[in-house]
Design an enzyme around this catalytic site. Sequence first.
Site, PDB file in Angstrom:
ATOM      1  CG  HIS A   1      -1.166   6.168  -2.642  1.00  0.00           C
ATOM      2  ND1 HIS A   1      -2.222   5.906  -3.489  1.00  0.00           N
ATOM      3  CD2 HIS A   1      -1.554   5.756  -1.409  1.00  0.00           C
ATOM      4  CE1 HIS A   1      -3.208   5.364  -2.785  1.00  0.00           C
ATOM      5  NE2 HIS A   1      -2.827   5.264  -1.523  1.00  0.00           N
TER       6      HIS A   1
ATOM      7  CG  HIS B   1      -7.539   3.236  -0.790  1.00  0.00           C
ATOM      8  ND1 HIS B   1      -6.825   2.579  -1.767  1.00  0.00           N
ATOM      9  CD2 HIS B   1      -6.653   4.070  -0.165  1.00  0.00           C
ATOM     10  CE1 HIS B   1      -5.561   3.000  -1.730  1.00  0.00           C
ATOM     11  NE2 HIS B   1      -5.439   3.896  -0.770  1.00  0.00           N
TER      12      HIS B   1
ATOM     13  CG  HIS C   1      -1.952   1.061   1.251  1.00  0.00           C
ATOM     14  ND1 HIS C   1      -3.168   0.900   1.869  1.00  0.00           N
ATOM     15  CD2 HIS C   1      -1.969   2.320   0.745  1.00  0.00           C
ATOM     16  CE1 HIS C   1      -3.877   2.010   1.747  1.00  0.00           C
ATOM     17  NE2 HIS C   1      -3.156   2.894   1.065  1.00  0.00           N
TER      18      HIS C   1
ATOM     19  CG  ASP D   1      -1.480   5.739   2.738  1.00  0.00           C
ATOM     20  OD1 ASP D   1      -1.696   5.639   1.526  1.00  0.00           O
ATOM     21  OD2 ASP D   1      -2.331   6.194   3.527  1.00  0.00           O
ATOM     22  CG  ASP D   2      -0.038   8.967   0.424  1.00  0.00           C
ATOM     23  OD1 ASP D   2       0.122   9.057  -0.800  1.00  0.00           O
ATOM     24  OD2 ASP D   2      -1.075   8.515   0.955  1.00  0.00           O
TER      25      ASP D   2
ATOM     26  CD  GLU E   1      -7.748   6.571   4.886  1.00  0.00           C
ATOM     27  OE1 GLU E   1      -6.748   7.187   5.260  1.00  0.00           O
ATOM     28  OE2 GLU E   1      -8.144   6.584   3.708  1.00  0.00           O
TER      29      GLU E   1
END
Length: 331
Positions: free
Chosen positions: A18, A196, A16, A277-278, A199
């Site tokens: 990005h 996704h 996961h 994630d980011d 969340e």
Amino acid sequence: MNQIDLIKKIPKAELHLHIEGTFEPELMFEIATRNQVSIRFKTVEELRSAYNFHDLQSFLDLYYEGAKVLIHERDFYDLTMAYLKKCREDHVVHTEIFFDPQTHTERGVAFKTMFDGIYRALADAQKEWGITFHMIMCFLRHLSEESAIETLKEALPYKDKIIAVGLDSGERGNPPHKFERVFKMARDAGFLTVAHAGEEGPAEYIWEALDLLKVKRIDHGVRSDEDEKLIKRLVEEKMPLTVCPLSNIKLCVFKKMTDHNLKKLLQKGVKVTINSDDPAYFGGYMNQNFIEAARDLNLSHQDILTIAKNSFEASFLSEADKKRWIDQVHE
């Protein structure tokens, strides 16, 4: 062996991530200058100070602003290679990265320009360091399904290099059923699917992702524990959750790490994985997510090993490659 040493030692897969979310401020300014694109921040420090989010949308606003400096194939190559260097440091041996074509095609960057830059960096890192990869193309859920269908059509010539499609961006008000048609088209074309869900959106979105989008993994999924029937299904189906601890804290899904339900989900038998994630925006790459979760949730050595093994089991690697890496996850 202490926890930090164990985390650094064991191989891990990231499921996961990005790629646009790995855009460190220094590189953003470098590429902005190179491309003569102005951004609303004057210094690296000013930009970093803006990384104080109160929800997903406040992050996305900054995320899309940063992405606008990415114009040429070289830009996407440099962005991706910078992330892969972090993988090498953190002993991430396999990564399955998300990329968002609409973030770029909507502002006039060709699909080929973006794709070729990302893919070339991944191929170079595999050749140089042995880091294997898969690419997952995500649809932006705040845009229309028609836009997603157009993006799917653009991706078809690259199908041999894209293993799956996913669904990301603002979850509130954009339920999975909005994209049921394009996901069926993607499956019919031979793509795997992930999404996704759960969340900021409710547990009901996870049900929709499973039943309507036929996903192989749930990205995030932390709100699944609001529904015991759903938890039972996730366990029975061995459905992986790609959990992102630091992201969840930074976006106020949980107030602090000690409130996170990752360990509770793990104890219930859910196939939990840890991911970043980011990471440029949320305060840490893979090992930092492991380290802070282990410290604040009192994860045992066995918990850490289980989560790392889960990352390979939940990956889209071949069964032989999964076994090869799982056999190397030990103290």
